[in-house]
Design an enzyme around this catalytic site. Sequence first.
Site, mmCIF file in Angstrom:
data_model
loop_
_atom_site.group_PDB
_atom_site.id
_atom_site.type_symbol
_atom_site.label_atom_id
_atom_site.label_comp_id
_atom_site.label_asym_id
_atom_site.label_seq_id
_atom_site.Cartn_x
_atom_site.Cartn_y
_atom_site.Cartn_z
ATOM 1 N N TRP A 167 73.848 107.630 24.832
ATOM 2 C CA TRP A 167 73.260 107.463 26.174
ATOM 3 C C TRP A 167 72.786 106.041 26.380
ATOM 4 O O TRP A 167 72.968 105.461 27.459
ATOM 5 C CB TRP A 167 72.133 108.472 26.395
ATOM 6 C CG TRP A 167 72.605 109.880 26.282
ATOM 7 C CD1 TRP A 167 72.228 110.794 25.355
ATOM 8 C CD2 TRP A 167 73.587 110.534 27.112
ATOM 9 N NE1 TRP A 167 72.909 111.974 25.561
ATOM 10 C CE2 TRP A 167 73.732 111.843 26.622
ATOM 11 C CE3 TRP A 167 74.340 110.133 28.218
ATOM 12 C CZ2 TRP A 167 74.609 112.767 27.204
ATOM 13 C CZ3 TRP A 167 75.208 111.040 28.798
ATOM 14 C CH2 TRP A 167 75.340 112.339 28.290
ATOM 15 N N ASP A 199 64.255 105.903 29.200
ATOM 16 C CA ASP A 199 64.985 107.148 29.420
ATOM 17 C C ASP A 199 64.344 108.208 28.519
ATOM 18 O O ASP A 199 64.488 108.158 27.299
ATOM 19 C CB ASP A 199 66.466 106.939 29.057
ATOM 20 C CG ASP A 199 67.280 108.230 29.129
ATOM 21 O OD1 ASP A 199 66.707 109.294 29.441
ATOM 22 O OD2 ASP A 199 68.495 108.167 28.860
ATOM 23 N N LYS A 257 67.018 118.985 29.998
ATOM 24 C CA LYS A 257 66.733 119.017 28.577
ATOM 25 C C LYS A 257 65.378 119.656 28.300
ATOM 26 O O LYS A 257 65.224 120.380 27.348
ATOM 27 C CB LYS A 257 66.774 117.604 27.985
ATOM 28 C CG LYS A 257 68.081 116.858 28.233
ATOM 29 C CD LYS A 257 69.132 117.152 27.198
ATOM 30 C CE LYS A 257 70.520 116.676 27.615
ATOM 31 N NZ LYS A 257 70.605 115.263 27.954
HETATM 32 C C1 LIG Z 1 71.591 114.175 28.443
HETATM 33 C C2 LIG Z 1 71.072 112.810 28.464
HETATM 34 C C3 LIG Z 1 71.451 111.882 29.453
HETATM 35 C C4 LIG Z 1 72.451 112.215 30.520
HETATM 36 O O1 LIG Z 1 71.901 113.036 31.464
HETATM 37 P P1 LIG Z 1 72.734 113.528 32.748
HETATM 38 O O2 LIG Z 1 71.647 114.173 33.541
HETATM 39 O O3 LIG Z 1 73.771 114.465 32.256
HETATM 40 O O4 LIG Z 1 73.309 112.343 33.408
HETATM 41 C C5 LIG Z 1 70.880 110.633 29.417
HETATM 42 N N1 LIG Z 1 70.005 110.277 28.471
HETATM 43 C C6 LIG Z 1 69.616 111.120 27.493
HETATM 44 C C7 LIG Z 1 68.639 110.669 26.460
HETATM 45 C C8 LIG Z 1 70.148 112.419 27.468
HETATM 46 O O5 LIG Z 1 69.769 113.265 26.509
#
Ligand SMILES: *Cc1c(COP(=O)(O)O)cnc(C)c1O
Length: 358
Positions: free
Chosen positions: A103, A170, A194
Amino acid sequence: MSKKHNFSAGPCILPLDVLKKASEAVLNFNNDNLSLIEISHRSKPFVEVMEKAVGLVKELLEVPKGYSVLFLQGGASLEFLMVPLNLMKEKGGKAAYTNTGVWAKKSITEAKNSGEVFVVGDSSDKNYNYIPKGYNIPEDVDYFHCTSNNTIFGTQIKKFPKVPSLMVCDMSSDIFSRKIEVSKFDLIYAGAQKNMGPAGTTLVIIKDEILGNTGRNIPTMLNYNTHISKNSMFNTPPVFAIYVSMLTLQWLKDHGGVEWIEELNNQKAELLYNEIDRNPLFKGIAEKEDRSNMNVTFTLTDSSKEHLFNQLWENAGISGLKGHRSVGGYRASMYNALRLESVNALVNVMKNLEKKLR
Ligand SMILES: *Cc1c(COP(=O)(O)O)cnc(C)c1O
Protein backbone atom coordinates in the site's frame (compact mmCIF):
# COMPACT_ATOMS: atom_id res chain seq x y z
CA MET A 1 -26.40 -18.43 14.49
CA SER A 2 -22.92 -19.80 14.97
CA LYS A 3 -20.60 -17.60 12.95
CA LYS A 4 -17.18 -18.65 11.72
CA HIS A 5 -14.04 -17.39 13.38
CA ASN A 6 -13.36 -14.76 10.74
CA PHE A 7 -9.67 -13.85 10.42
CA SER A 8 -10.16 -12.14 7.05
CA ALA A 9 -7.77 -9.28 6.26
CA GLY A 10 -10.47 -7.15 4.66
CA PRO A 11 -13.32 -6.62 4.25
CA CYS A 12 -13.26 -7.60 7.86
CA ILE A 13 -15.29 -9.09 10.64
CA LEU A 14 -17.94 -6.83 12.17
CA PRO A 15 -19.75 -7.30 15.49
CA LEU A 16 -22.77 -9.59 15.17
CA ASP A 17 -24.99 -6.98 16.86
CA VAL A 18 -23.99 -4.45 14.23
CA LEU A 19 -24.83 -6.87 11.41
CA LYS A 20 -28.26 -7.49 12.94
CA LYS A 21 -29.05 -3.79 13.34
CA ALA A 22 -27.77 -3.07 9.84
CA SER A 23 -29.95 -5.73 8.27
CA GLU A 24 -32.99 -4.46 10.17
CA ALA A 25 -32.32 -0.93 8.92
CA VAL A 26 -32.19 -2.17 5.33
CA LEU A 27 -35.77 -3.39 5.74
CA ASN A 28 -37.20 -0.73 8.00
CA PHE A 29 -35.17 2.22 9.19
CA ASN A 30 -36.22 4.18 12.27
CA ASN A 31 -39.65 2.49 12.18
CA ASP A 32 -40.57 4.75 9.26
CA ASN A 33 -41.41 1.74 7.05
CA LEU A 34 -38.72 2.78 4.61
CA SER A 35 -35.33 1.25 4.02
CA LEU A 36 -32.18 3.10 5.05
CA ILE A 37 -30.96 2.71 1.48
CA GLU A 38 -34.05 4.13 -0.17
CA ILE A 39 -34.36 7.45 1.65
CA SER A 40 -32.79 10.77 0.74
CA HIS A 41 -29.35 11.36 2.14
CA ARG A 42 -30.60 14.89 2.83
CA SER A 43 -33.53 13.68 4.92
CA LYS A 44 -33.39 14.39 8.64
CA PRO A 45 -32.93 10.72 9.65
CA PHE A 46 -29.86 10.30 7.45
CA VAL A 47 -28.34 13.69 8.28
CA GLU A 48 -28.57 12.55 11.89
CA VAL A 49 -26.69 9.34 11.03
CA MET A 50 -23.90 11.35 9.43
CA GLU A 51 -23.70 13.74 12.36
CA LYS A 52 -23.63 10.85 14.80
CA ALA A 53 -20.88 9.07 12.86
CA VAL A 54 -18.74 12.22 12.78
CA GLY A 55 -19.42 12.84 16.47
CA LEU A 56 -18.39 9.30 17.43
CA VAL A 57 -15.11 9.59 15.51
CA LYS A 58 -14.36 12.85 17.32
CA GLU A 59 -15.27 11.40 20.69
CA LEU A 60 -13.50 8.04 20.35
CA LEU A 61 -10.27 9.52 19.01
CA GLU A 62 -10.49 12.76 21.00
CA VAL A 63 -10.10 14.80 17.83
CA PRO A 64 -9.01 18.34 18.77
CA LYS A 65 -10.66 21.53 17.52
CA GLY A 66 -9.58 22.69 14.08
CA TYR A 67 -9.93 19.26 12.45
CA SER A 68 -12.64 18.07 10.07
CA VAL A 69 -13.94 14.52 9.89
CA LEU A 70 -15.02 13.32 6.46
CA PHE A 71 -16.59 10.19 5.05
CA LEU A 72 -15.51 9.97 1.42
CA GLN A 73 -15.56 7.38 -1.35
CA GLY A 74 -12.88 5.85 -3.54
CA GLY A 75 -11.24 3.87 -0.78
CA ALA A 76 -7.89 4.54 0.78
CA SER A 77 -6.54 4.17 -2.75
CA LEU A 78 -8.10 7.48 -3.82
CA GLU A 79 -6.42 9.16 -0.84
CA PHE A 80 -3.07 8.10 -2.32
CA LEU A 81 -3.90 10.64 -5.03
CA MET A 82 -5.88 13.23 -3.06
CA VAL A 83 -3.14 13.72 -0.47
CA PRO A 84 -0.49 14.93 -2.96
CA LEU A 85 -3.02 16.97 -4.93
CA ASN A 86 -4.12 18.81 -1.80
CA LEU A 87 -0.80 19.12 0.02
CA MET A 88 2.03 19.26 -2.53
CA LYS A 89 2.92 22.66 -3.94
CA GLU A 90 2.26 22.89 -7.64
CA LYS A 91 5.70 24.41 -8.24
CA GLY A 92 8.60 22.51 -6.69
CA GLY A 93 6.36 20.25 -4.61
CA LYS A 94 8.20 17.69 -2.46
CA ALA A 95 7.15 14.95 -0.10
CA ALA A 96 8.84 12.26 1.98
CA TYR A 97 7.42 8.73 2.11
CA THR A 98 8.26 5.50 3.84
CA ASN A 99 8.06 2.41 1.67
CA THR A 100 6.84 -0.28 4.02
CA GLY A 101 4.67 -2.47 1.84
CA VAL A 102 2.31 -2.85 -1.07
CA TRP A 103 0.00 0.00 0.00
CA ALA A 104 2.83 2.38 0.82
CA LYS A 105 4.34 1.69 -2.58
CA LYS A 106 1.07 2.49 -4.30
CA SER A 107 0.83 5.77 -2.40
CA ILE A 108 4.35 6.65 -3.59
CA THR A 109 3.44 5.89 -7.21
CA GLU A 110 0.53 8.35 -7.03
CA ALA A 111 2.54 11.08 -5.30
CA LYS A 112 5.21 10.97 -8.00
CA ASN A 113 2.65 12.31 -10.46
CA SER A 114 2.37 15.52 -8.45
CA GLY A 115 5.94 16.30 -7.40
CA GLU A 116 9.25 15.03 -6.13
CA VAL A 117 9.14 12.10 -3.73
CA PHE A 118 11.92 11.19 -1.29
CA VAL A 119 11.67 7.63 -0.02
CA VAL A 120 13.24 8.13 3.41
CA GLY A 121 12.71 4.68 4.87
CA ASP A 122 12.43 1.49 2.87
CA SER A 123 12.03 -2.12 4.02
CA SER A 124 11.69 -3.69 0.57
CA ASP A 125 15.15 -5.28 0.98
CA LYS A 126 13.62 -7.86 3.36
CA ASN A 127 10.21 -8.19 1.74
CA TYR A 128 8.86 -5.56 4.15
CA ASN A 129 9.21 -7.66 7.30
CA TYR A 130 10.29 -4.68 9.44
CA ILE A 131 9.59 -0.98 10.03
CA PRO A 132 12.46 1.31 8.98
CA LYS A 133 13.64 3.65 11.76
CA GLY A 134 16.10 6.45 12.32
CA TYR A 135 15.74 7.97 8.88
CA ASN A 136 16.08 11.65 8.11
CA ILE A 137 13.26 13.65 6.67
CA PRO A 138 14.32 16.69 4.59
CA GLU A 139 13.22 19.95 6.26
CA ASP A 140 11.71 21.42 3.14
CA VAL A 141 9.19 18.74 2.15
CA ASP A 142 5.52 19.70 2.01
CA TYR A 143 4.59 16.62 4.04
CA PHE A 144 5.72 13.24 5.33
CA HIS A 145 3.60 10.14 4.67
CA CYS A 146 3.68 6.81 6.47
CA THR A 147 1.51 3.68 6.80
CA SER A 148 0.80 2.87 10.44
CA ASN A 149 0.03 -0.81 9.90
CA ASN A 150 1.17 -2.87 6.94
CA THR A 151 -1.80 -5.15 6.45
CA ILE A 152 -0.13 -7.59 4.08
CA PHE A 153 3.23 -8.03 5.83
CA GLY A 154 2.12 -7.81 9.46
CA THR A 155 4.25 -4.90 10.65
CA GLN A 156 3.08 -1.88 12.65
CA ILE A 157 4.64 1.41 13.69
CA LYS A 158 4.88 1.39 17.49
CA LYS A 159 6.39 4.85 17.82
CA PHE A 160 5.70 7.48 15.20
CA PRO A 161 8.67 9.57 14.08
CA LYS A 162 8.99 13.28 14.87
CA VAL A 163 8.68 15.15 11.60
CA PRO A 164 9.70 18.63 10.48
CA SER A 165 6.75 18.91 8.10
CA LEU A 166 3.08 18.02 7.90
CA MET A 167 2.41 14.48 9.07
CA VAL A 168 0.12 12.26 6.98
CA CYS A 169 -0.74 8.69 7.84
CA ASP A 170 -2.60 5.84 6.18
CA MET A 171 -4.24 4.12 9.16
CA SER A 172 -6.56 1.90 7.13
CA SER A 173 -5.86 -1.28 9.04
CA ASP A 174 -5.40 -0.12 12.61
CA ILE A 175 -7.57 2.95 13.13
CA PHE A 176 -9.58 2.66 16.36
CA SER A 177 -7.44 -0.30 17.45
CA ARG A 178 -5.23 1.72 19.80
CA LYS A 179 -4.90 5.18 21.24
CA ILE A 180 -3.40 7.77 18.91
CA GLU A 181 -2.71 11.41 19.49
CA VAL A 182 -4.54 13.05 16.63
CA SER A 183 -2.85 16.41 17.30
CA LYS A 184 0.45 14.87 16.15
CA PHE A 185 -1.05 14.27 12.70
CA ASP A 186 -2.24 16.71 10.07
CA LEU A 187 -4.11 14.21 7.96
CA ILE A 188 -5.21 10.67 8.76
CA TYR A 189 -7.10 8.46 6.36
CA ALA A 190 -8.50 4.96 6.57
CA GLY A 191 -10.63 2.79 4.33
CA ALA A 192 -13.54 1.68 6.52
CA GLN A 193 -13.45 -2.01 5.66
CA LYS A 194 -10.54 -3.04 7.85
CA ASN A 195 -11.55 -1.91 11.28
CA MET A 196 -14.55 0.40 11.13
CA GLY A 197 -17.28 -0.89 8.85
CA PRO A 198 -18.05 -2.27 5.41
CA ALA A 199 -16.26 -1.27 2.20
CA GLY A 200 -17.51 1.87 0.50
CA THR A 201 -16.38 4.77 2.62
CA THR A 202 -13.06 6.24 3.71
CA LEU A 203 -12.58 8.13 6.92
CA VAL A 204 -10.46 11.28 6.60
CA ILE A 205 -9.44 13.39 9.60
CA ILE A 206 -7.81 16.58 8.46
CA LYS A 207 -6.47 19.75 10.05
CA ASP A 208 -8.36 22.49 8.26
CA GLU A 209 -5.55 25.05 8.22
CA ILE A 210 -3.24 22.89 6.09
CA LEU A 211 -5.46 23.18 3.02
CA GLY A 212 -5.45 25.68 0.19
CA ASN A 213 -1.71 26.37 0.11
CA THR A 214 -0.53 24.51 -2.98
CA GLY A 215 -1.31 26.94 -5.82
CA ARG A 216 -2.87 24.01 -7.61
CA ASN A 217 -6.19 23.88 -9.39
CA ILE A 218 -7.63 20.79 -7.75
CA PRO A 219 -10.58 19.00 -9.43
CA THR A 220 -13.72 19.61 -7.36
CA MET A 221 -14.33 16.03 -6.25
CA LEU A 222 -10.67 15.61 -5.27
CA ASN A 223 -10.53 18.79 -3.22
CA TYR A 224 -10.88 18.21 0.53
CA ASN A 225 -12.34 21.70 0.93
CA THR A 226 -15.29 20.70 -1.28
CA HIS A 227 -16.19 17.92 1.12
CA ILE A 228 -15.48 19.91 4.27
CA SER A 229 -17.79 22.73 3.15
CA LYS A 230 -20.60 20.25 2.41
CA ASN A 231 -20.16 17.98 5.46
CA SER A 232 -19.32 14.99 3.23
CA MET A 233 -22.55 15.53 1.27
CA PHE A 234 -21.27 17.31 -1.82
CA ASN A 235 -22.61 14.35 -3.77
CA THR A 236 -24.58 11.32 -2.61
CA PRO A 237 -22.61 9.72 0.21
CA PRO A 238 -22.39 5.92 0.62
CA VAL A 239 -25.27 5.84 3.08
CA PHE A 240 -25.11 2.16 3.99
CA ALA A 241 -21.36 2.12 4.61
CA ILE A 242 -21.61 5.24 6.77
CA TYR A 243 -24.56 3.85 8.73
CA VAL A 244 -22.79 0.56 9.48
CA SER A 245 -19.60 2.42 10.41
CA MET A 246 -21.66 4.54 12.80
CA LEU A 247 -23.11 1.38 14.38
CA THR A 248 -19.64 -0.12 14.76
CA LEU A 249 -18.31 3.04 16.39
CA GLN A 250 -21.31 3.07 18.72
CA TRP A 251 -20.56 -0.57 19.58
CA LEU A 252 -16.98 0.42 20.39
CA LYS A 253 -18.11 3.31 22.56
CA ASP A 254 -20.67 1.19 24.42
CA HIS A 255 -17.99 -1.36 25.32
CA GLY A 256 -15.52 1.17 26.66
CA GLY A 257 -13.97 2.85 23.64
CA VAL A 258 -10.44 2.75 22.29
CA GLU A 259 -8.86 2.14 25.68
CA TRP A 260 -10.95 -1.01 26.12
CA ILE A 261 -10.27 -2.34 22.64
CA GLU A 262 -6.54 -1.62 22.84
CA GLU A 263 -6.30 -3.75 25.96
CA LEU A 264 -8.24 -6.55 24.28
CA ASN A 265 -6.21 -6.29 21.07
CA ASN A 266 -3.02 -6.55 23.13
CA GLN A 267 -4.35 -9.70 24.79
CA LYS A 268 -5.27 -11.27 21.46
CA ALA A 269 -1.87 -10.48 19.94
CA GLU A 270 0.03 -11.77 22.96
CA LEU A 271 -1.91 -15.02 22.93
CA LEU A 272 -1.18 -15.76 19.28
CA TYR A 273 2.42 -14.53 19.14
CA ASN A 274 3.23 -16.52 22.28
CA GLU A 275 2.01 -19.68 20.59
CA ILE A 276 3.92 -18.90 17.39
CA ASP A 277 7.11 -18.45 19.45
CA ARG A 278 6.49 -21.48 21.65
CA ASN A 279 5.34 -24.01 19.07
CA PRO A 280 8.29 -25.37 17.05
CA LEU A 281 6.00 -25.99 14.06
CA PHE A 282 5.49 -22.25 13.51
CA LYS A 283 7.59 -19.22 12.76
CA GLY A 284 6.63 -15.53 12.71
CA ILE A 285 7.40 -13.53 9.57
CA ALA A 286 7.71 -9.95 10.86
CA GLU A 287 10.59 -8.75 13.06
CA LYS A 288 9.51 -9.11 16.68
CA GLU A 289 9.71 -5.44 17.65
CA ASP A 290 7.59 -4.42 14.68
CA ARG A 291 4.92 -7.08 14.94
CA SER A 292 1.41 -5.92 14.13
CA ASN A 293 -1.37 -6.44 16.64
CA MET A 294 -3.85 -6.46 13.76
CA ASN A 295 -2.35 -8.78 11.13
CA VAL A 296 -0.23 -11.67 12.35
CA THR A 297 1.86 -13.26 9.59
CA PHE A 298 3.45 -16.68 10.12
CA THR A 299 4.53 -19.84 8.37
CA LEU A 300 4.89 -23.51 9.15
CA THR A 301 8.51 -24.51 9.69
CA ASP A 302 7.77 -27.62 7.62
CA SER A 303 5.59 -26.73 4.63
CA SER A 304 4.71 -30.39 4.01
CA LYS A 305 2.39 -30.09 7.04
CA GLU A 306 0.31 -27.42 5.36
CA HIS A 307 -2.42 -29.75 4.19
CA LEU A 308 -2.98 -31.14 7.68
CA PHE A 309 -2.92 -27.69 9.30
CA ASN A 310 -5.40 -26.34 6.74
CA GLN A 311 -7.74 -29.23 7.42
CA LEU A 312 -7.57 -28.68 11.17
CA TRP A 313 -8.37 -24.98 11.11
CA GLU A 314 -11.09 -25.35 8.53
CA ASN A 315 -12.71 -28.06 10.67
CA ALA A 316 -12.50 -25.73 13.67
CA GLY A 317 -14.71 -23.19 11.88
CA ILE A 318 -11.83 -20.82 11.15
CA SER A 319 -11.91 -18.76 7.97
CA GLY A 320 -9.66 -16.30 6.13
CA LEU A 321 -6.28 -17.51 7.36
CA LYS A 322 -4.42 -17.79 4.06
CA GLY A 323 -1.48 -15.38 3.69
CA HIS A 324 -1.33 -12.77 0.95
CA ARG A 325 0.17 -14.11 -2.28
CA SER A 326 3.18 -11.79 -1.99
CA VAL A 327 4.15 -13.19 1.44
CA GLY A 328 2.80 -16.75 1.50
CA GLY A 329 2.17 -18.71 4.68
CA TYR A 330 -0.64 -17.57 6.93
CA ARG A 331 -2.10 -14.30 8.09
CA ALA A 332 -4.44 -14.04 11.05
CA SER A 333 -6.15 -10.66 10.98
CA MET A 334 -7.46 -9.78 14.41
CA TYR A 335 -9.45 -6.62 13.94
CA ASN A 336 -11.52 -5.07 16.72
CA ALA A 337 -14.60 -7.26 16.31
CA LEU A 338 -12.66 -10.54 16.44
CA ARG A 339 -13.18 -12.06 19.86
CA LEU A 340 -10.59 -13.51 22.16
CA GLU A 341 -12.35 -16.90 21.89
CA SER A 342 -11.60 -16.94 18.15
CA VAL A 343 -7.90 -16.47 18.84
CA ASN A 344 -8.16 -19.24 21.42
CA ALA A 345 -9.72 -21.48 18.78
CA LEU A 346 -6.76 -20.85 16.46
CA VAL A 347 -4.19 -21.41 19.20
CA ASN A 348 -5.90 -24.69 20.10
CA VAL A 349 -5.62 -25.83 16.48
CA MET A 350 -1.90 -25.00 16.50
CA LYS A 351 -1.46 -27.02 19.70
CA ASN A 352 -3.48 -29.86 18.20
CA LEU A 353 -1.21 -29.97 15.18
CA GLU A 354 1.75 -30.37 17.48
CA LYS A 355 0.04 -33.24 19.32
CA LYS A 356 -0.86 -35.02 16.12
CA LEU A 357 2.70 -34.87 14.84
CA ARG A 358 4.30 -36.00 18.04
C1 LIG B 1 -6.56 -2.13 2.34
C2 LIG B 1 -5.62 -1.02 2.46
C3 LIG B 1 -5.59 0.04 1.53
C4 LIG B 1 -6.48 0.07 0.33
O1 LIG B 1 -7.76 0.38 0.68
P1 LIG B 1 -8.93 0.52 -0.41
O2 LIG B 1 -10.03 1.09 0.44
O3 LIG B 1 -9.20 -0.84 -0.93
O4 LIG B 1 -8.48 1.45 -1.46
C5 LIG B 1 -4.70 1.06 1.75
N1 LIG B 1 -3.86 1.07 2.79
C6 LIG B 1 -3.83 0.07 3.70
C7 LIG B 1 -2.87 0.13 4.84
C8 LIG B 1 -4.72 -1.00 3.55
O5 LIG B 1 -4.71 -1.99 4.45
